[in-house]
Design an enzyme around this catalytic site. Structure first.
Site, PDB file in Angstrom:
ATOM      1  N   ALA A  65      -3.275  25.699 -16.217  1.00  0.00           N
ATOM      2  CA  ALA A  65      -4.483  26.489 -16.005  1.00  0.00           C
ATOM      3  C   ALA A  65      -4.113  27.953 -16.224  1.00  0.00           C
ATOM      4  CB  ALA A  65      -4.992  26.277 -14.587  1.00  0.00           C
ATOM      5  N   GLY A 110      -1.915  22.040 -15.397  1.00  0.00           N
ATOM      6  CA  GLY A 110      -3.199  21.563 -15.901  1.00  0.00           C
ATOM      7  C   GLY A 110      -3.101  20.925 -17.281  1.00  0.00           C
ATOM      8  N   GLU A 113      -2.151  17.458 -16.661  1.00  0.00           N
ATOM      9  CA  GLU A 113      -3.328  16.810 -16.061  1.00  0.00           C
ATOM     10  C   GLU A 113      -4.362  16.461 -17.135  1.00  0.00           C
ATOM     11  OE1 GLU A 113      -3.571  20.083 -13.126  1.00  0.00           O
ATOM     12  OE2 GLU A 113      -3.782  18.487 -11.641  1.00  0.00           O
ATOM     13  N   GLU A 133       3.192  23.593 -10.158  1.00  0.00           N
ATOM     14  CA  GLU A 133       2.300  24.307  -9.228  1.00  0.00           C
ATOM     15  C   GLU A 133       3.010  24.804  -7.973  1.00  0.00           C
ATOM     16  OE1 GLU A 133       1.528  21.561 -10.877  1.00  0.00           O
ATOM     17  OE2 GLU A 133      -0.486  21.755 -11.699  1.00  0.00           O
TER      18      GLU A 133
HETATM   19  N1  CO8 Z   1      -1.594  30.972 -17.744  1.00  0.00           N
HETATM   20  C1  CO8 Z   1      -1.763  32.168 -18.346  1.00  0.00           C
HETATM   21  N2  CO8 Z   1      -0.929  32.648 -19.286  1.00  0.00           N
HETATM   22  C2  CO8 Z   1       0.130  31.889 -19.627  1.00  0.00           C
HETATM   23  C3  CO8 Z   1       0.360  30.638 -19.048  1.00  0.00           C
HETATM   24  C4  CO8 Z   1      -0.552  30.172 -18.072  1.00  0.00           C
HETATM   25  N3  CO8 Z   1      -0.443  28.976 -17.492  1.00  0.00           N
HETATM   26  N4  CO8 Z   1       1.483  30.120 -19.577  1.00  0.00           N
HETATM   27  C5  CO8 Z   1       1.935  31.022 -20.462  1.00  0.00           C
HETATM   28  N5  CO8 Z   1       1.119  32.092 -20.505  1.00  0.00           N
HETATM   29  C6  CO8 Z   1       1.250  33.302 -21.308  1.00  0.00           C
HETATM   30  C7  CO8 Z   1       2.366  34.195 -20.801  1.00  0.00           C
HETATM   31  O1  CO8 Z   1       1.918  34.976 -19.724  1.00  0.00           O
HETATM   32  C8  CO8 Z   1       2.682  34.988 -22.039  1.00  0.00           C
HETATM   33  O2  CO8 Z   1       1.719  35.997 -22.184  1.00  0.00           O
HETATM   34  P1  CO8 Z   1       2.167  37.510 -22.662  1.00  0.00           P
HETATM   35  O3  CO8 Z   1       2.748  37.288 -24.043  1.00  0.00           O
HETATM   36  O4  CO8 Z   1       0.891  38.253 -22.655  1.00  0.00           O
HETATM   37  O5  CO8 Z   1       3.182  37.966 -21.672  1.00  0.00           O
HETATM   38  C9  CO8 Z   1       2.466  34.000 -23.170  1.00  0.00           C
HETATM   39  O6  CO8 Z   1       1.657  32.945 -22.638  1.00  0.00           O
HETATM   40  C10 CO8 Z   1       3.746  33.384 -23.678  1.00  0.00           C
HETATM   41  O7  CO8 Z   1       4.431  32.842 -22.573  1.00  0.00           O
HETATM   42  P2  CO8 Z   1       5.988  33.131 -22.282  1.00  0.00           P
HETATM   43  O8  CO8 Z   1       6.362  34.479 -22.784  1.00  0.00           O
HETATM   44  O9  CO8 Z   1       6.248  32.827 -20.850  1.00  0.00           O
HETATM   45  O10 CO8 Z   1       6.660  32.025 -23.239  1.00  0.00           O
HETATM   46  P3  CO8 Z   1       8.042  31.254 -23.041  1.00  0.00           P
HETATM   47  O11 CO8 Z   1       8.263  30.515 -24.295  1.00  0.00           O
HETATM   48  O12 CO8 Z   1       9.098  32.194 -22.557  1.00  0.00           O
HETATM   49  O13 CO8 Z   1       7.765  30.203 -21.842  1.00  0.00           O
HETATM   50  C11 CO8 Z   1       6.491  28.523 -20.622  1.00  0.00           C
HETATM   51  C12 CO8 Z   1       6.844  29.155 -21.999  1.00  0.00           C
HETATM   52  C13 CO8 Z   1       7.705  27.813 -20.045  1.00  0.00           C
HETATM   53  C14 CO8 Z   1       5.379  27.554 -20.868  1.00  0.00           C
HETATM   54  C15 CO8 Z   1       6.053  29.662 -19.666  1.00  0.00           C
HETATM   55  O14 CO8 Z   1       5.043  30.436 -20.291  1.00  0.00           O
HETATM   56  C16 CO8 Z   1       5.519  29.182 -18.340  1.00  0.00           C
HETATM   57  O15 CO8 Z   1       6.280  28.820 -17.463  1.00  0.00           O
HETATM   58  N6  CO8 Z   1       4.171  29.199 -18.174  1.00  0.00           N
HETATM   59  C17 CO8 Z   1       3.532  28.878 -16.917  1.00  0.00           C
HETATM   60  C18 CO8 Z   1       3.582  27.414 -16.633  1.00  0.00           C
HETATM   61  C19 CO8 Z   1       2.884  27.109 -15.348  1.00  0.00           C
HETATM   62  O16 CO8 Z   1       3.282  27.521 -14.277  1.00  0.00           O
HETATM   63  N7  CO8 Z   1       1.823  26.300 -15.444  1.00  0.00           N
HETATM   64  C20 CO8 Z   1       1.075  25.863 -14.292  1.00  0.00           C
HETATM   65  C21 CO8 Z   1      -0.076  26.746 -14.064  1.00  0.00           C
HETATM   66  S1  CO8 Z   1      -0.893  26.305 -12.578  1.00  0.00           S
HETATM   67  C22 CO8 Z   1      -1.834  24.989 -13.002  1.00  0.00           C
HETATM   68  O17 CO8 Z   1      -1.850  24.556 -14.107  1.00  0.00           O
HETATM   69  C23 CO8 Z   1      -2.621  24.427 -11.885  1.00  0.00           C
HETATM   70  C24 CO8 Z   1      -3.701  23.525 -12.418  1.00  0.00           C
HETATM   71  C25 CO8 Z   1      -4.722  23.278 -11.396  1.00  0.00           C
HETATM   72  C26 CO8 Z   1      -5.585  24.454 -11.218  1.00  0.00           C
HETATM   73  C27 CO8 Z   1      -6.639  24.159 -10.274  1.00  0.00           C
HETATM   74  C28 CO8 Z   1      -7.732  25.205 -10.229  1.00  0.00           C
HETATM   75  C29 CO8 Z   1      -7.695  26.040  -9.024  1.00  0.00           C
END
Ligand code: CO8
Length: 257
Positions: A65, A110, A113, A133
């Site tokens: 998400a 997400g 999911e 999460e």
């Molecule tokens: N949300 C928003 N932006 C994101 C997300 C995300 N989930 N994932 C990556 N991005 C963005 C980064 O912020 C970055 O943006 P910017 O270039 O502007 O800084 C861009 O994408 C590229 O990401 P990275 O530089 O981090 O790229 P890497 O190759 O170094 O890493 C990863 C890739 C491992 C995927 C890393 O980006 C990461 O760990 N992302 C987050 C993963 C995460 O924690 N996901 C879970 C989110 S919570 C969730 O999904 C809950 C679902 C239920 C919600 C219920 C509603 C309330």
């Protein structure tokens, strides 16, 4: 609504849906859910579409998400965002046609999911899976707490949910999270092959398989058996596809659905 995040191409009865917000690793925001709800409605009405495949653009399938959208929500808004995603992912299971996830890269939070809401999952050998999460102090909100244990069993589900460990495709295959893995360059073609194979089968049978299995998972075994027997019967008799399939086998010819 014009599509900005979802790109859809329909080829040979297969709707190939690509989630494209590569700058944010295809993270799921409100706009995504609104577009996906509209698309599910359109595809459900389109009798020419026999299978839907969902994949991601770039190096992620979906990295979860959208954290930037979620961070300032209050409790009520958080629950509403959870219900929004739950409803969208549940809608895949209510479609008559098979919905397949072709997981090309990161499927996190997400994103996993979303993949679990599909009927089954085909992945690239380079894909990565996880429910991170708890690292954010959250729990999943798009039904991973419910779907993951049903797919992998409780131990593997609780392990992934509590550790936030990211696993590779081999491990995902081992625990039953994905059904097949292919080299990245052949993922889409192999997934298309699987879709074409399903399209060659009895269309009514495919629709009923999905319906009976999915409904059965929500009822007692005995009620599920009753539903199966009832639906089994509807495929028999002149003019029905079971009759044609069995007759074609006995006459050593291809069935005409
Ligand atoms: N949300 C928003 N932006 C994101 C997300 C995300 N989930 N994932 C990556 N991005 C963005 C980064 O912020 C970055 O943006 P910017 O270039 O502007 O800084 C861009 O994408 C590229 O990401 P990275 O530089 O981090 O790229 P890497 O190759 O170094 O890493 C990863 C890739 C491992 C995927 C890393 O980006 C990461 O760990 N992302 C987050 C993963 C995460 O924690 N996901 C879970 C989110 S919570 C969730 O999904 C809950 C679902 C239920 C919600 C219920 C509603 C309330």
């Amino acid at each position: 609504m014009k599509y900005e995040i979802l790109n859809t191409e329909i080829v040979e009865g297969i709707a190939m849906v690509t989630i494209s917000r590569p700058k944010a690793m295809n993270a799921l925001n409100t706009r995504f859910f609104n577009e996906m709800d509209q698309l599910v409605g359109e595809i459900s009405q389109n009798k020419d579409v026999k299978v839907m495949i969902i994949t991601g653009d770039g190096k992620a399938f979906v990295a979860g998400a959208d954290i930037a959208e979620m961070v300032n929500k209050n409790g009520e808004e958080g629950s509403a965002f959870s219900r929004l995603g739950q409803n969208t992912f549940s809608s895949f299971g209510k479609m008559d046609i098979p919905v397949i996830a072709a997981i090309n890269g990161f499927a996190l939070g997400g994103g996993l999911e979303l993949a679990m809401g599909c009927d089954f999952r085909i992945a690239s050998t380079k894909a990565k899976f996880g429910q991170p999460e708890v690292s954010l102090g959250l729990i999943p909100g798009y039904a991973a707490t419910q779907r993951l244990p049903r797919l992998t069993g409780m131990g593997d589900a609780l392990y992934l949910l509590m550790t936030a460990e990211m696993i590779g495709a081999d491990e995902a295959l081992r625990i039953g999270l994905v059904q097949k893995i292919f080299e990245p360059e052949s993922l889409m073609e192999e997934t298309m092959k699987i879709a074409r194979n399903i399209i060659s089968k009895g269309p009514e049978a495919i629709k009923k398989i999905k319906n009976v299995v999915r409904q059965g998972m929500e009822m007692s075994f005995t009620d599920g058996e009753k539903l199966e027997a009832q639906e089994f019967g509807t495929l028999f008799g002149d003019g029905n596809q079971g009759k044609e399939g069995m007759t074609a086998f006995l006459e050593k010819r291809k069935p005409e659905w």
